[in-house]
Design a protein around this motif. Structure first.
Motif, PDB file in Angstrom:
ATOM      1  N   ILE A  52      -0.386   6.971  13.778  1.00  0.00           N
ATOM      2  CA  ILE A  52      -1.423   5.946  13.626  1.00  0.00           C
ATOM      3  C   ILE A  52      -2.736   6.546  14.082  1.00  0.00           C
ATOM      4  N   PRO A  53      -3.798   6.360  13.318  1.00  0.00           N
ATOM      5  CA  PRO A  53      -5.065   6.980  13.707  1.00  0.00           C
ATOM      6  C   PRO A  53      -5.582   6.398  15.018  1.00  0.00           C
ATOM      7  N   ASP A 104      -5.220   3.744  -4.957  1.00  0.00           N
ATOM      8  CA  ASP A 104      -4.156   3.089  -5.691  1.00  0.00           C
ATOM      9  C   ASP A 104      -4.716   2.385  -6.928  1.00  0.00           C
ATOM     10  N   GLN A 135      -8.602   3.510   6.663  1.00  0.00           N
ATOM     11  CA  GLN A 135      -7.648   4.358   5.941  1.00  0.00           C
ATOM     12  C   GLN A 135      -6.849   3.550   4.937  1.00  0.00           C
ATOM     13  N   SER A 161       0.847  -1.188   0.000  1.00  0.00           N
ATOM     14  CA  SER A 161       0.000   0.000   0.000  1.00  0.00           C
ATOM     15  C   SER A 161       0.881   1.236   0.000  1.00  0.00           C
ATOM     16  N   PRO A 162       0.368   2.307  -0.572  1.00  0.00           N
ATOM     17  CA  PRO A 162       1.157   3.524  -0.622  1.00  0.00           C
ATOM     18  C   PRO A 162       1.366   4.086   0.776  1.00  0.00           C
ATOM     19  N   THR A 221      -6.513  -0.706  14.548  1.00  0.00           N
ATOM     20  CA  THR A 221      -7.886  -0.314  14.871  1.00  0.00           C
ATOM     21  C   THR A 221      -8.705  -0.398  13.588  1.00  0.00           C
ATOM     22  N   GLU A 240       0.242   5.944   2.844  1.00  0.00           N
ATOM     23  CA  GLU A 240      -0.837   6.780   3.364  1.00  0.00           C
ATOM     24  C   GLU A 240      -0.659   7.022   4.850  1.00  0.00           C
ATOM     25  N   ASN A 241       0.120   6.143   5.491  1.00  0.00           N
ATOM     26  CA  ASN A 241       0.311   6.310   6.926  1.00  0.00           C
ATOM     27  C   ASN A 241       1.730   6.798   7.198  1.00  0.00           C
ATOM     28  N   GLN A 243     -10.413   1.862  12.352  1.00  0.00           N
ATOM     29  CA  GLN A 243     -10.239   3.125  11.625  1.00  0.00           C
ATOM     30  C   GLN A 243      -8.976   3.106  10.773  1.00  0.00           C
ATOM     31  N   GLU A 244      -7.935   2.483  11.327  1.00  0.00           N
ATOM     32  CA  GLU A 244      -6.699   2.379  10.552  1.00  0.00           C
ATOM     33  C   GLU A 244      -6.947   1.494   9.329  1.00  0.00           C
ATOM     34  N   ALA A 286      -6.760   3.992   0.924  1.00  0.00           N
ATOM     35  CA  ALA A 286      -5.511   4.194   0.185  1.00  0.00           C
ATOM     36  C   ALA A 286      -5.374   3.157  -0.923  1.00  0.00           C
TER      37      ALA A 286
END
Lengths: 555, 140
Positions: A19-20, B65, B57, A9-10, B51, A12-13, B53-54, B61
């Motif tokens: 970390i959210p 992509d 995300q 994955s790109p 989580t 994004e984090n 939520q993570e 993403a």
């Protein structure tokens, strides 16, 4: 391995974003550990597996070794386990009593502090289960089966010893009466025996469960660590929990859970078979036992495949309804007035005697405080990784206060009502109706003997046996879920065949041990794990406070 | 024929999904459809995300992509569950309704003897929804 997809994955984090957080504010622990990074994944014969290599392999070896040893060298092993355990309760009984007091006090205090406002899973998390389903699962996992068997036999046992009063030999007490007993004092003996029983099924067991459950829930759902025992140790060991110290904790948890479950499954099958024999004259030989365990395992397998929501939750609810019906029935046809006043009296008796019962030092009733209380405490604590982990898994979205009230206060009240109804009815039969059969019956038959002197015996005894069996099914499948998650490095989404594997192992072990002997020895071995887990729980106490202090509180 | 293609994805096993994802892209271009990537994850921390939520995300993403690859509009939806392994089928059926998809495309394993005990997710979704379902068999 498993973290590969993340690399694809790109970014994004990117680290700058961090970390959210879980839903709403919470504080994740900053670690680079990726859940499952030490796991072995394979697909032999089309069956997917995803296991923590070291924990799975070492716990399997330890389990295998223990089973072979107890089967092959039963006569040699049993005295070793027994002397090990009596050494523990005799010399370290105070440690169990002291530890259990710490758990209860901390759990009670947390209810009333502002930390009670912290929500498991983040400030905005919503509960995964409704109250009815949630509470049924807590109760079924926590003690369901025990209430069936000790509801009658324990109050009667204490009543007998309390009436007997104190006997000494060479200045040492030889009686098993709680505290100072109540020689010849009927009312005093009833009061003491009910208080002692409720003491063993009240705040203390649930305090241990609450501590494990809460600390695991906070470290998994709020701190983002895997749902496995080692995570509790993060505040003390830091990143070292991913190495051997963590493996050892997890292996111990697997051991305690599997052997706790297996021995209970074996003993429970013996008791259910005893009941079936008593009621229907079905021979209670090896064939019946094996068939019972096979049946329990098959239903448990079905329930595991259905999962927590549709399997465990529904069975637990079914059992709650059946248990409530049986309870109401006993209250209605038993000595209703005595039970009603008894609930209040016993609650007062419990609270009054609580300080004396829970005093770890300077006890004069060594037989009772070591043989009963310390034994029970070791047992509850050895079970706490299993019950605690399961409770944690289903408690996301509850506040700490809600969690503690539901895990500590509500079950304790339920125990008070249950023990009073069954205990008072049995004592009433002995004292006021002069029925001695209940007292004379074998331990596992006392419930059925009591029911025989109430109306509709056939129906109520059948409900009793059903309850025993279904409580075992729920224990077996929640246990398999817990062991699977520990041996998968804390993954709750490991492939299904692993759950099936553990449920089958439980059944197979129980059959092997029942037929080959050695159940008692293994139970003692499982109880012995109560000692290290008392330490684990004390660390958990520290972890909870530390973890909660860094959490934002719900409005 | 198709306006909204729902594609369940497992972020933990993306590497095996690659062939299926390119079929999805071709199909979406053919009908000029939007693609909704659906993820089912645990409430508890997993290997993909600590989580839900993570996870969301990461799925978002991933979708962006994919958008860069095929150019069709994308969206995502995440379901989190206490027991995702057991509940995934029900959640996917629910997702077909909630996303308003008219076609579900998903990767599935080859049929095997184990299906009697543990049916494939694709098979179960096809049985329980009224939209078209396209199962892409992964030979590897």
């Amino acid at each position: 391995m498993d973290n590969k997809p993340q690399d694809q994955s790109p970014d994004e984090n990117a680290p700058s974003e961090g970390i959210p957080a879980p839903e709403g504010a919470a504080n994740l622990i900053d670690t680079d550990y990726v859940i499952g990074q030490d796991n072995i994944t394979a697909s032999p014969m089309g069956i997917d597996v995803d296991l923590h290599g070291k924990v799975f392999i070492f716990s399997s070896i330890v389990i295998l070794l223990f089973v072979i040893l107890t089967l092959a060298l039963q006569e040699q092993m049993e005295p070793i386990f027994n002397s090990m355990f009596s050494f523990l309760t005799t010399n370290l009984g105070w440690f169990f009593l002291l530890g259990a007091n710490v758990f209860v006090v901390l759990a009670l205090v947390l209810i009333f502090t502002p930390l009670g406002k912290v929500r498991i899973g983040g400030a905005d998390a919503t509960p995964d289960f409704g109250y009815a389903g949630w509470f049924s699962m807590l109760f079924a996992a926590g003690m369901g089966i025990g209430l069936m068997f000790y509801g009658v036999s324990e109050p009667l046992g204490h009543y007998g010893t309390a009436m007997g009063g104190i006997t000494t030999e060479d200045g040492v007490r030889t009686d098993w009466a709680p505290l100072g007993g109540a020689a010849g004092d009927q009312a005093g003996a009833i009061d003491l025996s009910m208080a002692a029983t409720i003491f063993h099924w009240g705040f203390h067991p649930w305090g241990a469960y609450a501590i494990v459950g809460l600390s695991l829930a906070i470290f998994a759902f709020n701190k983002g660590l895997p749902l496995t025992m080692r995570s509790i140790f993060y505040p003390i060991l830091g990143e070292r929990i991913w190495g051997w110290p963590g493996h050892v904790i997890d292996i111990l948890a697997v051991f305690a859970t599997l052997f706790g479950l297996t021995t209970s499954l074996g003993i429970g099958a013996t008791q259910a078979a005893g009941g079936l024999n008593y009621l229907f004259g079905i021979p209670s030989g090896d064939t019946t036992l094996v068939l019972l365990i096979l049946g329990i395992t098959i239903v448990a397998l079905g329930s595991i495949l259905l999962g927590v929501d549709k399997g465990v939750q529904r069975l637990s609810q079914l059992n709650m309804v059946l248990a409530a019906l049986l309870l109401l029935f006993v209250i209605a046809v038993g000595p209703t007035l005595m039970i009603a006043t008894g609930i209040i009296d016993n609650l007062i008796g419990y609270v009054t005697h609580l300080p004396a019962f829970s005093m770890p030092f300077g006890r004069e009733d060594a037989n009772f405080s070591q043989g009963w209380t310390a034994f029970y405490w070791a047992w509850w604590i050895a079970w706490s990784p299993f019950v605690g982990m399961f409770i944690a898994r289903v408690s996301r979205g509850r506040t700490v206060r809600e969690f503690l009230i539901s895990v500590l206060l509500v079950p304790t009240m339920a125990s008070v009502v249950w023990m009073t109804a069954f205990g008072t009815t049995a004592i009433d039969q002995v004292v006021n109706e002069g029925i001695t059969e209940v007292q004379d019956a074998a331990l596992e038959l006392q419930l059925f003997t009591m029911l025989e002197y109430l109306p509709l015996t056939a129906i109520t005894s059948f409900v009793g046996i059903t309850l025993v069996i279904v409580f075992f099914i729920t224990s077996s499948d929640s246990g398999s879920l817990v062991i699977d998650s520990i041996t998968a490095g804390g993954k709750v989404d490991a492939p299904k065949p692993q759950r099936i594997f553990w449920a089958l192992i439980e059944g197979a072990l129980a059959i092997a041990l029942l037929l080959g002997g050695g159940l008692a020895a293994l139970q003692t071995a499982a109880l012995t794990t109560g000692l290290p887990f008392t330490l684990v729980l004390l660390v958990g106490c520290y972890g909870i406070v530390k973890g909660l202090m860094s959490e934002p509180r719900a409005k | 024929m198709f306006n909204n293609i729902m594609v369940p994805v497992d972020l933990a096993h993306l590497d095996t999904l690659e062939p299926a994802l390119s079929v999805v892209a071709d199909m979406a271009k053919q009908y000029d459809a939007r693609i909704t990537y659906v993820g089912v994850t645990a409430n508890a921390p997993t290997s993909v995300a600590r989580t839900p939520q993570e996870y969301e995300q990461k799925l978002e993403a991933f979708a962006q992509d994919r958008h860069n690859v095929h150019g069709q509009p994308v969206s995502t939806k995440v379901y989190s569950s206490t027991d995702p392994i057991a509940n995934v089928d029900d959640l996917l059926v629910k997702a077909t309704k909630e996303t308003g998809a008219d076609l579900v495309m998903m990767a599935t394993h080859l049929p095997s003897h184990l299906d009697a005990v543990m049916p494939s997710h694709g098979g179960k979704v096809a049985t329980h929804t009224d939209v078209s379902v396209f199962l892409i068999r992964l030979t590897h």
